[in-house]
Design an enzyme around this catalytic site. Structure first.
Site, PDB file in Angstrom:
ATOM      1  CB  THR A  27      -0.864   0.048   1.269  1.00 31.49           C
ATOM      2  OG1 THR A  27       0.012   0.115   2.401  1.00 31.49           O
ATOM      3  CG2 THR A  27      -1.768  -1.152   1.401  1.00 31.49           C
ATOM      4  CB  ALA A  60       2.351  -0.457   7.070  1.00 32.31           C
ATOM      5  CB  VAL A  86       8.554  -0.588   8.483  1.00 33.26           C
ATOM      6  CG1 VAL A  86       8.566   0.941   8.495  1.00 33.26           C
ATOM      7  CG2 VAL A  86       7.979  -1.134   9.791  1.00 33.26           C
ATOM      8  CE  LYS A  87       5.784   0.772  -0.581  1.00 33.88           C
ATOM      9  NZ  LYS A  87       4.491   0.801  -1.269  1.00 33.88           N
ATOM     10  CB  VAL A  88      11.802   3.127   4.868  1.00 33.86           C
ATOM     11  CG1 VAL A  88      12.665   4.334   5.167  1.00 33.86           C
ATOM     12  CG2 VAL A  88      11.375   2.427   6.155  1.00 33.86           C
TER      13      VAL A  88
END
Ligand code: G3P
Length: 217
Positions: A27, A60, A86-88
């Site tokens: 997402t 996310a 965790v999307k960074v």
């Protein structure tokens, strides 16, 4: 090869899950907004709802851009559910945050990657996934698939474990070409995955089999 669906639409996520070939969901803030999911609490709840539908990894995204805030936000996201990755974003503080999360055993997806150099940095920092956006490169007359090929070469040269997650996949040929090039994962719309089903000879062959069966009944 893993298939992720790139959406925050729960109905489409359910449909992809029911097909039986879904390995995860990605997402981003734009996809959340498209579904009308706004506000921190609603967004966090939506991530949990997605995790409860699928078996695999759910990316996310942090919206902070400085190291300390990214760490705080990422740790909060990671605690939501064991499936959360965790999307960074690929920025300087993002690289530092990926290294921090990697040291803590928190899985990451480095997003907004458009060059092999950025992918190399993501791998060095210990990202679980790297997300080259192939469709957006195609949009500006630059071959997105070349980037997948170059990252594959570099990662294989040094046995980096970071998985190549081809993102901004727009259609079925992207999926097939990414598979040929050795991308570990693709993420795209359900239509790109369902396009793999289609062949006119399958349709005409099935119609003929059914017609012939019915002759005897
Ligand atoms: O996974 C990245 C994706 O959300 C971007 O896709 O189609 O907006 O370029 P697109």
């Amino acid at each position: 090869m893993k298939f992720f669906i790139d959406t925050a639409n729960l109905a489409q996520i359910k449909e992809a899950q029911e097909l039986g070939v879904l390995d995860g969901v990605t997402t981003n803030p734009s996809l959340m907004a498209k579904e009308g999911i706004t506000g921190r609490n609603n967004i966090l709840k939506h991530y949990v709802d997605i995790c409860n539908i699928v078996d695999g990894d759910v990316s996310a995204e942090v919206i902070s851009t400085d190291f300390a805030s990214m760490v705080k936000e990422g740790e909060e996201l990671a605690e939501l559910h064991e499936q959360i990755v965790v999307k960074v974003p690929m920025i300087k503080d993002g690289v530092k945050a990926i290294k921090y999360f990697s040291n803590k055993g928190i899985r990451t997806n480095c997003t907004l990657v458009f060059s092999v150099g950025q992918a190399l940095l993501a791998a060095k920092a210990g990202a679980t996934y790297v997300s080259p956006f192939i469709g957006r490169l195609d949009d500006i007359s630059t071959d997105g698939l070349n980037l997948i090929s170059d990252i594959r070469l570099v990662y294989d040269n040094y046995q980096f474990e970071t998985q190549i997650l081809a993102a901004s996949v727009r259609h079925t040929m992207h999926v097939i070409d990414c598979a040929k090039l050795g991308s570990d994962v693709i993420t795209g719309p359900l239509s790109a995955i369902e396009g793999l089903l289609k062949h006119p000879l399958t349709d005409s062959g099935l119609a003929k089999f059914l017609e012939d069966y019915n002759k005897g009944n």
